[in-house]
Scaffold this motif. Structure first.
Motif, PDB file in Angstrom:
ATOM      1  N   ILE B 123       0.875  -1.178   0.000  1.00 11.06           N
ATOM      2  CA  ILE B 123       0.000   0.000   0.000  1.00 11.06           C
ATOM      3  C   ILE B 123       0.899   1.211   0.000  1.00 11.06           C
ATOM      4  N   ALA B 124       0.505   2.231  -0.756  1.00  8.52           N
ATOM      5  CA  ALA B 124       1.382   3.394  -0.887  1.00  8.52           C
ATOM      6  C   ALA B 124       1.364   4.224   0.387  1.00  8.52           C
ATOM      7  N   ALA B 125       0.179   4.487   0.932  1.00  6.88           N
ATOM      8  CA  ALA B 125       0.073   5.314   2.130  1.00  6.88           C
ATOM      9  C   ALA B 125      -0.925   4.664   3.064  1.00  6.88           C
ATOM     10  N   ASN B 126      -0.425   4.087   4.146  1.00  5.44           N
ATOM     11  CA  ASN B 126      -1.313   3.425   5.100  1.00  5.44           C
ATOM     12  C   ASN B 126      -1.880   4.467   6.052  1.00  5.44           C
ATOM     13  N   LEU B 127      -2.925   5.160   5.586  1.00  2.71           N
ATOM     14  CA  LEU B 127      -3.505   6.236   6.386  1.00  2.71           C
ATOM     15  C   LEU B 127      -4.436   5.660   7.444  1.00  2.71           C
ATOM     16  N   ASP B 128      -4.523   6.404   8.549  1.00  2.00           N
ATOM     17  CA  ASP B 128      -5.458   6.044   9.605  1.00  2.00           C
ATOM     18  C   ASP B 128      -6.892   6.142   9.096  1.00  2.00           C
ATOM     19  N   ALA B 129      -7.112   7.082   8.203  1.00  2.00           N
ATOM     20  CA  ALA B 129      -8.460   7.349   7.699  1.00  2.00           C
ATOM     21  C   ALA B 129      -8.516   7.080   6.201  1.00  2.00           C
ATOM     22  N   GLY B 130      -8.060   5.898   5.801  1.00  2.00           N
ATOM     23  CA  GLY B 130      -7.925   5.587   4.378  1.00  2.00           C
ATOM     24  C   GLY B 130      -9.218   5.727   3.609  1.00  2.00           C
ATOM     25  N   VAL B 131     -10.313   5.182   4.167  1.00  2.88           N
ATOM     26  CA  VAL B 131     -11.581   5.206   3.444  1.00  2.88           C
ATOM     27  C   VAL B 131     -12.060   6.642   3.274  1.00  2.88           C
ATOM     28  N   LEU B 132     -11.864   7.432   4.337  1.00  2.00           N
ATOM     29  CA  LEU B 132     -12.262   8.836   4.279  1.00  2.00           C
ATOM     30  C   LEU B 132     -11.461   9.567   3.205  1.00  2.00           C
ATOM     31  N   PHE B 133     -10.153   9.269   3.125  1.00  2.00           N
ATOM     32  CA  PHE B 133      -9.296   9.861   2.100  1.00  2.00           C
ATOM     33  C   PHE B 133      -9.856   9.561   0.720  1.00  2.00           C
ATOM     34  N   PHE B 134     -10.235   8.316   0.515  1.00  2.28           N
ATOM     35  CA  PHE B 134     -10.768   7.901  -0.788  1.00  2.28           C
ATOM     36  C   PHE B 134     -11.957   8.777  -1.176  1.00  2.28           C
ATOM     37  N   PHE B 135     -12.892   8.952  -0.237  1.00  2.00           N
ATOM     38  CA  PHE B 135     -14.096   9.704  -0.584  1.00  2.00           C
ATOM     39  C   PHE B 135     -13.806  11.194  -0.692  1.00  2.00           C
ATOM     40  N   THR B 191      -7.839   1.112   5.492  1.00  2.00           N
ATOM     41  CA  THR B 191      -8.109   0.048   4.520  1.00  2.00           C
ATOM     42  C   THR B 191      -7.320  -1.213   4.851  1.00  2.00           C
ATOM     43  N   VAL B 192      -6.093  -1.041   5.360  1.00  2.00           N
ATOM     44  CA  VAL B 192      -5.275  -2.206   5.700  1.00  2.00           C
ATOM     45  C   VAL B 192      -5.942  -3.027   6.788  1.00  2.00           C
ATOM     46  N   GLU B 193      -6.439  -2.324   7.820  1.00  2.00           N
ATOM     47  CA  GLU B 193      -7.060  -3.031   8.936  1.00  2.00           C
ATOM     48  C   GLU B 193      -8.345  -3.721   8.491  1.00  2.00           C
ATOM     49  N   ILE B 194      -9.111  -3.066   7.614  1.00  2.00           N
ATOM     50  CA  ILE B 194     -10.367  -3.659   7.140  1.00  2.00           C
ATOM     51  C   ILE B 194     -10.072  -4.968   6.413  1.00  2.00           C
ATOM     52  N   VAL B 195      -9.015  -4.974   5.588  1.00  2.00           N
ATOM     53  CA  VAL B 195      -8.681  -6.196   4.861  1.00  2.00           C
ATOM     54  C   VAL B 195      -8.198  -7.274   5.828  1.00  2.00           C
ATOM     55  N   GLU B 196      -7.369  -6.860   6.797  1.00  2.00           N
ATOM     56  CA  GLU B 196      -6.842  -7.859   7.737  1.00  2.00           C
ATOM     57  C   GLU B 196      -7.946  -8.501   8.568  1.00  2.00           C
ATOM     58  N   LYS B 197      -8.985  -7.705   8.889  1.00  2.00           N
ATOM     59  CA  LYS B 197     -10.125  -8.268   9.625  1.00  2.00           C
ATOM     60  C   LYS B 197     -10.813  -9.359   8.809  1.00  2.00           C
ATOM     61  N   GLN B 198     -10.785  -9.219   7.475  1.00  2.00           N
ATOM     62  CA  GLN B 198     -11.500 -10.183   6.628  1.00  2.00           C
ATOM     63  C   GLN B 198     -10.621 -11.343   6.215  1.00  2.00           C
ATOM     64  N   ALA B 199      -9.311 -11.240   6.454  1.00  2.00           N
ATOM     65  CA  ALA B 199      -8.387 -12.242   5.910  1.00  2.00           C
ATOM     66  C   ALA B 199      -8.208 -13.438   6.829  1.00  2.00           C
ATOM     67  N   THR B 200      -9.146 -13.654   7.762  1.00  2.00           N
ATOM     68  CA  THR B 200      -9.084 -14.855   8.598  1.00  2.00           C
ATOM     69  C   THR B 200     -10.132 -15.848   8.101  1.00  2.00           C
ATOM     70  N   PHE B 201      -9.977 -17.097   8.518  1.00  2.00           N
ATOM     71  CA  PHE B 201     -10.855 -18.139   8.005  1.00  2.00           C
ATOM     72  C   PHE B 201     -11.528 -18.883   9.151  1.00  2.00           C
ATOM     73  N   SER B 202     -12.793 -19.281   8.948  1.00  2.00           N
ATOM     74  CA  SER B 202     -13.385 -20.285   9.823  1.00  2.00           C
ATOM     75  C   SER B 202     -13.743 -21.468   8.931  1.00  2.00           C
ATOM     76  N   GLY B 203     -13.126 -22.620   9.231  1.00  2.00           N
ATOM     77  CA  GLY B 203     -13.227 -23.728   8.287  1.00  2.00           C
ATOM     78  C   GLY B 203     -12.435 -23.363   7.047  1.00  2.00           C
ATOM     79  N   ILE B 204     -13.032 -23.532   5.875  1.00  2.00           N
ATOM     80  CA  ILE B 204     -12.320 -23.114   4.675  1.00  2.00           C
ATOM     81  C   ILE B 204     -12.820 -21.769   4.190  1.00  2.00           C
TER      82      ILE B 204
END
Lengths: 176, 390
Positions: B123-135, B191-204
């Motif tokens: 990621i180029a800039a891991n901002l605290d407020a990444g989503v806000l930056f986008f909008f 955005t980094v944290e949002i992805v990391e929250k989703q990058a875990t698995f239960s089962g497959i």
């Protein structure tokens, strides 16, 4: 020592941003075409937002961009176009009295602000600046300590929105 | 960690470490920005061919097949054409604003990529407020569209710009609200944290937000709003060829037009990238046994999948009318997005298990039926009455 190093590192981007902001603000005052003025004003808003970002106030800076550039500037532009002010018929320079008045008012506002800033306790008390609050902290404070003012503002804005819609609807019925 | 996954990150560090110490910060910045400036325009070139071929296939014709094998070199020909065309500026146009509009649009189109994680640690800039930056950056693009439409001093382009700005403002609301549901669930604007929250698995199965009832509804709303934000068909009224010729970029020719084209596609990729980040787990693999595939491959695979969806929709749906567009935004999308936010809140606070699935789905299904019926009965499809033509 660390502070002065930090200040020096900040200075070049700060100077660029300050120059852009001031220059665009002056342009917004000096240009004749109203749309040009509005666009220059949008640059001023963006410059202010960038200044906030450079100071580490991420939420404030991005909200400034989102609200002022994304909404207010677009609103101004729409108003100019809808009220037929966007035509480039060169408006004559206003006569002297409003000019003098404007200078007086802006000088007074500047004086008041400068006086308030110089005499405020915040500017003297801080030895080493604390790290700017994170967005999580801001959200917590807004949703816990200041939840009542927040809801009141929300109610007021909703009322204003409904009022605007009602005004617009009545006007439409009148013209038809 | 697999070496292939981090190959670009390792390569960047190696290059930075082997450059002179004085230039290291500059080299690091350049190595971060340059790939973005390179990869996404190449993807744009690829997409133009894919889109024309895909549309051709949908419309039962061939599409471009003359330049190079299978027409794959078509973008080169297009680039040469637009570079050599004369740049015509209307004599009554506002030259400065007319010149600046495509540049502002392009700069604004590139900026959102700063906060898109296109791979693990990429990621180029891991901002605290990444989503806000986008909008916040997205909000500026409205102004550039207005600049283009107004400065051309052409009724059609001004109409197109007004339509575009009205549409972008209207659809920004459901876009933001459906993102808020994800921000609430993840508890972060990064955005980094949002992805990391989703990058875990239960089962497959992964914990992508699209695999929850509110996430699915939110994702659909997000993608509809994204289609409108990027002025893609069926929401391409701002450039409706049959009504206002080409909307806000009628008076642009040659390379400036190509810049508009590029900016539009970059905006589409960026907003698809945000959709992937928020709902489709960013760079994470869809099944736990596929985690050996490099993360950036997943991101681009998802991106190409969404682009294919965009092309498919463009080839299938007819253009909306202006009032239909606004009614859809304010009377269906906005209430639905609010319900998604409430449903995400219920999901967050109910205990894990069947109940929260039922409650969250019930919220969405109930309000969908109600809203769809409300919108449906208001505007009954009736025989069209021609007022001005027999």
């Amino acid at each position: 020592m660390a502070e002065s190093a930090g200040a020096e590192r900040m200075s070049v981007p700060f100077l660029i941003l300050a120059a852009v902001t001031l220059a665009s603000a002056c342009t917004a005052m000096l240009l004749r075409g109203l749309v040009h003025c509005a666009l220059a004003l949008a640059v001023t808003f963006a410059g202010l937002g960038a200044l906030y970002l450079a100071l580490g106030a991420q939420f404030l800076g991005l909200a400034q961009l989102l609200v002022y550039v994304g909404a207010i500037a677009v609103l101004i532009v729409f108003v100019i176009l809808l009220t037929r002010g966007g035509e480039t018929a060169a408006t004559l320079l206003s006569p002297a009295p409003p000019w003098v008045l404007g200078i007086l008012v802006s000088a007074a506002i500047f004086a008041i602000l400068a006086w308030a800033i110089i005499h405020s306790s915040a500017i003297h008390s801080v030895g080493s600046p604390a790290s700017p609050p994170s967005i999580r902290q801001l959200g917590d404070v807004l949703m816990q300590d200041y939840v009542l003012p927040l809801e009141l503002i929300g109610l007021m804005l909703t009322a204003a929105l409904i009022g605007a819609v009602i005004v617009a609807m009545k006007e439409k019925q009148g013209t038809e | 960690m697999q070496p292939l996954d981090q190959v670009f990150v390792v390569l960047k560090h190696w290059l930075v470490n082997h450059s002179p110490t004085a230039t290291q910060p500059a080299v690091s910045i350049l190595l971060t920005i340059f790939p973005i400036l390179l990869v996404f325009p190449i993807l744009f070139a690829l997409t133009t061919v894919l889109e024309r071929k895909g549309l051709g296939r949908i419309q039962n014709r061939y599409g471009p097949n003359r330049v190079g094998p299978l027409g794959i070199l078509q973008p080169m020909a297009d680039a040469i054409k637009s570079l050599t065309k004369e740049d015509i500026v209307p004599s009554s146009a506002d030259p400065a604003v007319h010149f600046l509009a495509p540049l502002v649009l392009l700069a604004v189109a590139f900026l959102p990529y700063a906060v898109l994680p296109i791979g693990r640690n990429m990621i180029a800039a891991n901002l605290d407020a990444g989503v806000l930056f986008f909008f916040a950056i997205g909000a500026i693009s409205e102004l550039s569209v207005f600049m283009a439409g107004w400065s051309s001093r052409n009724k059609y382009s001004l109409l197109g710009a007004m339509r575009a700005v009205a549409q972008m403002i209207s659809y920004e609301v459901p876009l933001l609200l459906s993102s808020i549901a994800v921000i609430m669930a993840a508890g972060s604007l990064s955005t980094v944290e949002i992805v990391e929250k989703q990058a875990t698995f239960s089962g497959i199965f992964p914990h992508w937000y699209v695999l929850t009832p509110w996430g699915l509804a939110g994702f659909i709303l997000f993608m509809i709003a994204a289609t409108a934000e990027t002025n893609r068909s069926p929401f391409d009224l701002p450039e409706g060829e049959s009504e206002i010729i080409a909307g806000y970029y009628i008076e642009y020719s040659g390379f400036k037009f190509a810049l508009f084209f590029l900016g539009e596609y970059l905006g589409m990729f960026a907003i698809s990238g945000l959709g992937i980040t928020l709902f489709l787990g960013g760079w994470s693999a869809p099944f736990s046994f596929l985690t050996w595939v490099p993360s950036w491959i997943w991101f681009f695979a998802k991106l190409l999948g969404l682009i294919m969806g965009f092309i498919w929709v463009r080839g299938t749906l007819p253009r909306l009318r202006m009032d239909q567009l606004m009614n859809f935004a304010w009377k269906f999308m906005l209430p639905m997005a609010l319900v998604v936010v409430v449903s995400a809140g219920a999901w967050r606070f109910l205990p894990h298990g069947v109940t929260r699935w039922l409650v969250s789905s019930a919220f969405i299904a109930f309000s969908y039926v109600l809203l769809a019926r409300g919108v449906g009965t208001r505007n009954k499809i009736a025989r069209r009455i021609y007022r001005f033509a027999e």
